[in-house]
Design an enzyme around this catalytic site. Structure first.
Site, mmCIF file in Angstrom:
data_model
loop_
_atom_site.group_PDB
_atom_site.id
_atom_site.type_symbol
_atom_site.label_atom_id
_atom_site.label_comp_id
_atom_site.label_asym_id
_atom_site.label_seq_id
_atom_site.Cartn_x
_atom_site.Cartn_y
_atom_site.Cartn_z
ATOM 1 N N ARG A 25 0.847 -1.208 0.000
ATOM 2 C CA ARG A 25 0.000 0.000 0.000
ATOM 3 C C ARG A 25 0.886 1.263 0.000
ATOM 4 N NH1 ARG A 25 -0.384 4.630 2.744
ATOM 5 N NH2 ARG A 25 0.035 3.492 4.671
ATOM 6 N N ASP A 26 1.541 1.521 1.110
ATOM 7 C CA ASP A 26 2.377 2.732 1.193
ATOM 8 C C ASP A 26 3.507 2.643 0.161
ATOM 9 O OD1 ASP A 26 3.205 5.172 2.189
ATOM 10 O OD2 ASP A 26 3.403 4.489 4.255
ATOM 11 N N HIS A 218 5.184 4.153 12.737
ATOM 12 C CA HIS A 218 5.227 4.146 11.267
ATOM 13 C C HIS A 218 6.247 5.201 10.841
ATOM 14 C CE1 HIS A 218 2.972 3.827 7.290
ATOM 15 N NE2 HIS A 218 3.567 4.990 7.123
ATOM 16 N N CYS A 251 4.575 9.357 -0.117
ATOM 17 C CA CYS A 251 3.190 9.805 -0.086
ATOM 18 C C CYS A 251 2.980 10.781 -1.225
ATOM 19 C CB CYS A 251 2.852 10.470 1.251
ATOM 20 S SG CYS A 251 1.143 11.056 1.291
ATOM 21 N N ASN A 260 9.398 4.033 3.410
ATOM 22 C CA ASN A 260 9.249 3.617 4.804
ATOM 23 C C ASN A 260 10.527 2.936 5.280
ATOM 24 O OD1 ASN A 260 6.380 3.386 3.539
ATOM 25 N ND2 ASN A 260 6.045 3.438 5.739
HETATM 26 P P1 HMG Z 1 -12.722 14.960 -2.367
HETATM 27 O O1 HMG Z 1 -12.315 15.383 -3.722
HETATM 28 O O2 HMG Z 1 -12.984 16.009 -1.348
HETATM 29 O O3 HMG Z 1 -13.949 13.953 -2.354
HETATM 30 O O4 HMG Z 1 -11.589 13.980 -1.816
HETATM 31 P P2 HMG Z 1 -15.326 13.938 -3.093
HETATM 32 O O5 HMG Z 1 -16.264 13.262 -2.140
HETATM 33 O O6 HMG Z 1 -15.656 15.288 -3.632
HETATM 34 O O7 HMG Z 1 -15.056 12.921 -4.312
HETATM 35 C C1 HMG Z 1 -14.302 13.239 -5.457
HETATM 36 C C2 HMG Z 1 -14.453 12.099 -6.459
HETATM 37 O O8 HMG Z 1 -13.856 10.915 -5.931
HETATM 38 C C3 HMG Z 1 -15.918 11.741 -6.729
HETATM 39 O O9 HMG Z 1 -15.957 11.209 -8.036
HETATM 40 C C4 HMG Z 1 -16.180 10.628 -5.736
HETATM 41 O O10 HMG Z 1 -17.212 9.786 -6.131
HETATM 42 C C5 HMG Z 1 -14.854 9.902 -5.755
HETATM 43 P P3 HMG Z 1 -16.708 12.004 -9.252
HETATM 44 O O11 HMG Z 1 -18.083 12.222 -8.762
HETATM 45 O O12 HMG Z 1 -15.914 13.281 -9.402
HETATM 46 O O13 HMG Z 1 -16.561 11.058 -10.397
HETATM 47 N N1 HMG Z 1 -14.580 9.226 -4.497
HETATM 48 C C6 HMG Z 1 -14.274 7.926 -4.391
HETATM 49 N N2 HMG Z 1 -14.174 6.953 -5.304
HETATM 50 C C7 HMG Z 1 -13.854 5.732 -4.850
HETATM 51 N N3 HMG Z 1 -13.593 5.446 -3.553
HETATM 52 C C8 HMG Z 1 -13.682 6.407 -2.614
HETATM 53 C C9 HMG Z 1 -14.031 7.712 -3.032
HETATM 54 N N4 HMG Z 1 -14.205 8.858 -2.371
HETATM 55 C C10 HMG Z 1 -14.529 9.786 -3.271
HETATM 56 N N5 HMG Z 1 -13.421 6.125 -1.348
HETATM 57 C C11 HMG Z 1 -10.991 12.055 -0.524
HETATM 58 C C12 HMG Z 1 -11.687 13.403 -0.539
HETATM 59 C C13 HMG Z 1 -10.854 11.645 0.919
HETATM 60 C C14 HMG Z 1 -11.859 11.067 -1.287
HETATM 61 C C15 HMG Z 1 -9.598 12.195 -1.220
HETATM 62 O O14 HMG Z 1 -8.949 13.247 -0.620
HETATM 63 C C16 HMG Z 1 -8.769 10.956 -1.156
HETATM 64 O O15 HMG Z 1 -9.098 9.928 -1.725
HETATM 65 N N6 HMG Z 1 -7.613 11.048 -0.450
HETATM 66 C C17 HMG Z 1 -6.730 9.903 -0.305
HETATM 67 C C18 HMG Z 1 -5.290 10.349 -0.382
HETATM 68 C C19 HMG Z 1 -4.392 9.174 -0.090
HETATM 69 O O16 HMG Z 1 -4.733 8.015 -0.304
HETATM 70 N N7 HMG Z 1 -3.157 9.481 0.395
HETATM 71 C C20 HMG Z 1 -2.176 8.469 0.715
HETATM 72 C C21 HMG Z 1 -2.534 7.665 1.930
HETATM 73 S S1 HMG Z 1 -2.149 8.485 3.453
HETATM 74 C C22 HMG Z 1 -0.473 8.074 3.731
HETATM 75 O O17 HMG Z 1 0.185 7.561 2.866
HETATM 76 C C23 HMG Z 1 0.103 8.321 5.093
HETATM 77 C C24 HMG Z 1 0.277 7.030 5.911
HETATM 78 O O18 HMG Z 1 1.150 6.128 5.253
HETATM 79 C C25 HMG Z 1 0.839 7.359 7.294
HETATM 80 C C26 HMG Z 1 2.081 8.259 7.261
HETATM 81 O O19 HMG Z 1 3.057 7.930 6.571
HETATM 82 O O20 HMG Z 1 2.050 9.257 7.967
HETATM 83 C C27 HMG Z 1 -1.050 6.309 6.130
HETATM 84 MG MG MG Z 2 3.300 6.241 5.322
#
Ligand code: HMG
Ligand code: MG
Length: 312
Positions: A25-26, A218, A251, A260
Site C-alpha cells: 500500500r504505502d 510508522h 506519499c 518507509n
Molecule cells: P474529495 O475530492 O474532497 O472527495 O476527496 P469527493 O467526495 O468530492 O469525491 C471526489 C471524487 O472521488 C468523486 O468522483 C467521488 O465519487 C470519488 P466524481 O463524482 O468526481 O466522479 N470518491 C471515491 N471513489 C472511490 N472510492 C472512494 C471515493 N471517495 C470519493 N473512497 C478524498 C476526498 C478523501 C476522497 C480524497 O482526498 C482521497 O481519496 N484522499 C486519499 C489520499 C491518499 O490516499 N493518500 C495516501 C494515503 S495516506 C499516507 O500515505 C500516510 C500514511 O502512510 C501514514 C504516514 O506515513 O504518515 C497512512
Molecule cells: Mg506512510
C-alpha cells in the site's frame, strides 16, 4: 531467524514484535507507472509466504487521487487471505467503506493528520472535518465486526508547518480512540523524527490514557532515523512496527516523504536482538529483489543490498 552473525538480546525489550507490512500500500501508492494487478497480488502472496501476518494490501480511496490503487477490488479478488492474518485496507469515507465491505475485508484503516496543512492536502478537509468523515466509517465498520486501525500523519514534523506539538497529536489520538479505533499508528510521514521526540510523544499519549499496547509506529526513513526511533519505541513497550519490504514508499501528497523503514533492515535489528517476528529475512530479500526488478530500480534497503549480493 538470526542474522547469521549472532544474537545478543538487550533487556527491557519485547520478546515478540508484529511487523505490520505496508509495502503493497504505502510502498506502491506513489509509483507513477501503473503496476499490473497480478504483480501486486504476487507481491502480497510472497509477503505472506515469507511469514508476514499483518499485510496492508491497498486503499479504497478516490481513484482520481491515487490512480495506482484504483484496482483495489480487483486485487483483493485475486487473493485468498489465510485465517489469522490481518489484511487491512485504507478507507477514508463512506464510499470507500462500501467498496471495502463489498470486497469482503476484515479490517480497515482510517488515516488522519496531526496538522491542518496535510489534512487539506491529503484529504481535502480540515483536521476536524476529516475526523467527522471518519466517525461514521469507524462506527459502521466496528458494527459490522471489522477491526479499524487509525493513522495520524505528521506526528513529529510537517514540511509546511514545522515541528508538531505532541499534545496536539495526543488530542487527535484521543478523538480517534473515542470513536472506536482498535489501534493507532503514529506516522512520521516525512521521516524527520529523532528518538527524544518519540519518547515525548509516547508520554503525551500516556497522559491521554492511551497505552502502548494500543499503538504502532510508522517511520519513513528520509533522514536515516527510523531504526533508532523504532528501538526507542520498543524500549517504551511498543510491539507493532510498520515497515515496507525493500524500503518502498512515499506519499503522493507530501513530496518530501521517502520510503518507509525497510522491513529487511528492521528484521536485521529485531532478529539480532533475539526478538521473534515470524518473518523469514531471506525469503523477504528474495521478494524485494523480485519487486525491484518489476519496478526497474534497486531497493534502497541496506539489508537487501547487502544480502542480495552476499556470496563471501
Ligand atoms: P474529495 O475530492 O474532497 O472527495 O476527496 P469527493 O467526495 O468530492 O469525491 C471526489 C471524487 O472521488 C468523486 O468522483 C467521488 O465519487 C470519488 P466524481 O463524482 O468526481 O466522479 N470518491 C471515491 N471513489 C472511490 N472510492 C472512494 C471515493 N471517495 C470519493 N473512497 C478524498 C476526498 C478523501 C476522497 C480524497 O482526498 C482521497 O481519496 N484522499 C486519499 C489520499 C491518499 O490516499 N493518500 C495516501 C494515503 S495516506 C499516507 O500515505 C500516510 C500514511 O502512510 C501514514 C504516514 O506515513 O504518515 C497512512
Ligand atoms: Mg506512510
Amino acid at each position: 531467524m538470526s542474522t547469521g552473525y549472532g544474537v545478543a538480546p538487550v533487556s527491557g525489550l519485547p520478546r515478540r514484535v508484529t511487523v505490520y507490512e505496508v509495502g503493497a500500500r504505502d510502498g506502491l501508492q506513489n509509483e507513477k507507472a501503473l503496476i499490473p494487478t497480478e504483480v501486486k497480488a504476487e507481491f502480497i502472496r510472497q509477503l505472506l509466504a515469507a511469514g508476514h501476518r499483518a499485510v496492508e494490501t491497498t486503499s479504497f480511496v478516490s481513484p482520481q487521487w491515487v490512480p495506482q490503487l484504483a484496482d483495489a477490488a480487483e486485487l483483493l479478488a485475486l487473493l485468498d487471505p489465510p485465517d489469522g492474518v490481518r489484511m487491512p485496507v485504507l478507507v477514508p469515507n463512506d464510499k470507500g467503506l462500501n467498496r471495502a465491505l463489498d470486497a469482503g475485508v476484515r479490517e480497515i484503516a482510517v488515516f488522519g493528520s496531526a496538522t491542518e496543512t496535510f489534512a487539506q492536502k491529503n484529504l481535502n478537509r480540515s483536521v476536524a472535518e476529516s475526523l467527522e468523515m471518519f466517525r461514521p466509517v469507524v462506527d459502521r465498520a466496528r458494527g459490522a465486526g471489522l477491526m479499524a486501525r487509525g493513522y495520524l500523519s505528521m506526528c513529529f514534523g510537517d514540511p509546511w508547518e514545522g515541528p508538531v506539538d505532541p499534545h496536539v497529536v495526543a488530542g487527535h489520538a484521543r478523538s480517534l480512540f473515542d470513536m472506536g479505533i482498535t489501534e493507532l499508528s503514529l506516522g512520521d510521514t516525512i521521516g524527520v523524527a529523532t528518538p527524544g521526540q518519540v519518547t515525548a510523544l509516547l508520554a503525551s499519549l500516556g497522559e491521554q490514557g492511551i497505552a502502548v499496547d494500543q499503538l504502532a509506529v510508522h517511520f519513513h526513513d528520509t533522514y536515516g532515523q527510523a531504526l533508532a526511533n523504532t528501538l526507542v519505541a520498543l524500549q517504551h513497550g511498543i510491539t507493532v512496527v510498520d515497515a515496507s519490504a525493500g524500503g518502498l514508499g512515499g506519499c503522493p501528497y507530501a513530496k518530501s516523504a521517502t520510503g518507509n523503514l525497510a522491513t529487511e533492515d528492521l528484521l536485521w535489528q529485531l532478529h539480532g536482538l533475539g526478538i521473534e517476528t515470524g518473518v523469514d529475512l531471506d525469503a523477504l530479500v528474495a521478494t524485494s529483489v523480485w519487486m525491484a526488478e518489476q519496478l526497474g530500480r534497486p531497493s534502497p534497503s541496506r539489508a537487501v543490498t547487502a544480502l542480495a549480493k552476499k556470496d563471501d
